[in-house]
Scaffold this motif. Structure first.
Motif, short mmCIF file in Angstrom:
data_model
loop_
_atom_site.label_atom_id
_atom_site.label_comp_id
_atom_site.label_asym_id
_atom_site.label_seq_id
_atom_site.Cartn_x
_atom_site.Cartn_y
_atom_site.Cartn_z
N LYS A 43 -13.98 39.39 19.45
CA LYS A 43 -13.44 38.11 19.91
C LYS A 43 -14.29 37.53 21.04
O LYS A 43 -14.64 36.35 21.03
CB LYS A 43 -11.99 38.30 20.38
N ALA A 44 -14.65 38.37 22.02
CA ALA A 44 -15.50 37.92 23.13
C ALA A 44 -16.88 37.52 22.61
O ALA A 44 -17.46 36.52 23.07
CB ALA A 44 -15.63 39.01 24.18
N ALA A 45 -17.40 38.28 21.66
CA ALA A 45 -18.71 37.96 21.09
C ALA A 45 -18.66 36.63 20.36
O ALA A 45 -19.60 35.84 20.41
CB ALA A 45 -19.16 39.08 20.15
N SER A 46 -17.53 36.35 19.68
CA SER A 46 -17.37 35.07 18.98
C SER A 46 -17.39 33.90 19.96
O SER A 46 -18.04 32.88 19.71
CB SER A 46 -16.03 35.05 18.25
N GLU A 47 -16.69 34.06 21.07
CA GLU A 47 -16.67 33.02 22.10
C GLU A 47 -18.07 32.80 22.68
O GLU A 47 -18.50 31.67 22.87
CB GLU A 47 -15.69 33.40 23.22
N GLN A 48 -18.75 33.90 22.96
CA GLN A 48 -20.11 33.80 23.50
C GLN A 48 -21.05 33.15 22.49
O GLN A 48 -21.93 32.38 22.86
CB GLN A 48 -20.64 35.18 23.90
N ARG B 88 -33.30 29.37 14.18
CA ARG B 88 -33.64 30.77 13.90
C ARG B 88 -32.89 31.72 14.83
O ARG B 88 -32.32 32.72 14.41
CB ARG B 88 -35.15 30.98 14.04
N LYS B 89 -32.84 31.36 16.12
CA LYS B 89 -32.12 32.18 17.09
C LYS B 89 -30.63 32.23 16.76
O LYS B 89 -30.01 33.30 16.79
CB LYS B 89 -32.33 31.65 18.51
N LYS B 90 -30.04 31.08 16.43
CA LYS B 90 -28.62 31.03 16.08
C LYS B 90 -28.35 31.89 14.84
O LYS B 90 -27.35 32.61 14.78
CB LYS B 90 -28.16 29.60 15.81
N SER B 91 -29.23 31.81 13.86
CA SER B 91 -29.07 32.57 12.62
C SER B 91 -29.09 34.07 12.90
O SER B 91 -28.26 34.82 12.39
CB SER B 91 -30.18 32.19 11.65
N ARG B 92 -30.04 34.51 13.70
CA ARG B 92 -30.16 35.94 14.00
C ARG B 92 -28.97 36.45 14.79
O ARG B 92 -28.49 37.56 14.57
CB ARG B 92 -31.47 36.21 14.74
N LEU B 93 -28.50 35.63 15.72
CA LEU B 93 -27.33 36.03 16.51
C LEU B 93 -26.08 36.06 15.64
O LEU B 93 -25.24 36.96 15.77
CB LEU B 93 -27.15 35.09 17.70
N ALA B 94 -25.94 35.09 14.72
CA ALA B 94 -24.79 35.05 13.82
C ALA B 94 -24.79 36.27 12.91
O ALA B 94 -23.73 36.84 12.62
CB ALA B 94 -24.82 33.77 13.00
#
Length: 91
Positions: free
Chosen positions: A45-50, A74-80
């Protein structure tokens, strides 16, 4: 050393943009560290918010051309990808 007024102004503008861009990049890096800390803690949940916060910050930074839009994507994709792996592992 620059002699013309326009060259002197360009130097001032470049210095100002450099500090603004560095600040934006530092904020992105800080958000990523917070996201990684939430991932390491195993709190989905915290990771989702972050992730929401970092996605917003990356989009804003890309919109101002501090970083390229594809770099932000690319950064968003890798983090997702990492977030989804945690969600799959947790439940």
């Amino acid at each position: 050393m620059a002699h013309s007024l326009s060259a002197k102004k360009r130097i001032r503008q470049n210095a100002k943009r450099k500090t603004i861009n560095r600040s934006r990049k530092a904020q992105v890096k800080t958000q990523i560290k917070r996201f990684e800390a939430a991932l390491a803690g195993g709190d989905a949940k915290a990771a989702s918010e972050q992730y929401k916060l970092i996605a917003k910050k990356l989009d804003k930074t890309a919109a101002t051309s501090t970083i390229h839009k594809r770099t932000a994507a690319r950064k968003k994709s890798r983090l997702a990808k990492r977030l989804n792996a945690l969600k799959a592992k947790v439940g």
